[in-house]
Design a protein around this motif. Structure first.
Motif, PDB file in Angstrom:
ATOM      1  N   GLN A 101     -34.182  34.312 -43.623  1.00 19.39           N
ATOM      2  CA  GLN A 101     -32.740  34.469 -43.442  1.00 19.39           C
ATOM      3  C   GLN A 101     -32.225  33.513 -42.364  1.00 19.39           C
ATOM      4  O   GLN A 101     -31.150  32.922 -42.508  1.00 19.39           O
ATOM      5  CB  GLN A 101     -32.394  35.909 -43.074  1.00 19.39           C
ATOM      6  CG  GLN A 101     -32.501  36.863 -44.229  1.00 19.39           C
ATOM      7  CD  GLN A 101     -32.192  38.298 -43.833  1.00 19.39           C
ATOM      8  OE1 GLN A 101     -32.189  38.653 -42.653  1.00 19.39           O
ATOM      9  NE2 GLN A 101     -31.927  39.135 -44.822  1.00 19.39           N
TER      10      GLN A 101
ATOM     11  N   LYS B 128     -26.825  31.277 -48.421  1.00 17.72           N
ATOM     12  CA  LYS B 128     -26.730  32.721 -48.228  1.00 17.72           C
ATOM     13  C   LYS B 128     -28.022  33.381 -48.653  1.00 17.72           C
ATOM     14  O   LYS B 128     -28.680  32.944 -49.571  1.00 17.72           O
ATOM     15  CB  LYS B 128     -25.557  33.284 -49.020  1.00 17.72           C
ATOM     16  CG  LYS B 128     -24.233  32.782 -48.509  1.00 17.72           C
ATOM     17  CD  LYS B 128     -23.103  33.448 -49.184  1.00 17.72           C
ATOM     18  CE  LYS B 128     -21.809  32.918 -48.573  1.00 17.72           C
ATOM     19  NZ  LYS B 128     -20.659  33.569 -49.086  1.00 17.72           N
TER      20      LYS B 128
ATOM     21  N   GLY C 174     -29.522  30.520 -42.950  1.00 18.97           N
ATOM     22  CA  GLY C 174     -28.337  30.369 -42.114  1.00 18.97           C
ATOM     23  C   GLY C 174     -28.242  28.981 -41.509  1.00 18.97           C
ATOM     24  O   GLY C 174     -27.147  28.410 -41.397  1.00 18.97           O
TER      25      GLY C 174
END
Length: 84
Positions: free
Chosen positions: A74, A83, A78
């Motif tokens: 994640q 996403k 980012g």
């Protein structure tokens, strides 16, 4: 979890250009890793590139910053604008 560079660093300059996230920079005395940018190369490579090139094995896991593989992915997404 993010990686960190120990005091055993000899400032050889080989780790900084290997970091795909530009998380490594020259600190006051030794190179340092910005934990907000370090993904252990998740999303880029199968293993941390800085650890692979370090001639003195001074790049270790930072136990004070635990992160799962999913959290690292994640963070990577980012950083590159994708996403999760």
């Amino acid at each position: 979890m993010a990686l960190k560079i120990t005091d055993d660093c000899i400032n050889c300059d080989v780790c900084e250009p290997e970091c795909p996230n530009e998380a490594i920079s020259q600190g006051e005395e030794i190179y340092v890793i910005d934990p907000s940018l370090c993904t252990e190369c998740v999303g880029h490579y199968h293993e941390p590139q800085c650890q692979q090139v370090c001639p003195v094995d001074c790049i270790i896991l930072d136990d004070s910053r635990p992160e799962t593989q999913e959290q690292l992915l994640q963070k990577y997404q980012g950083l590159v604008g994708h996403k999760a």
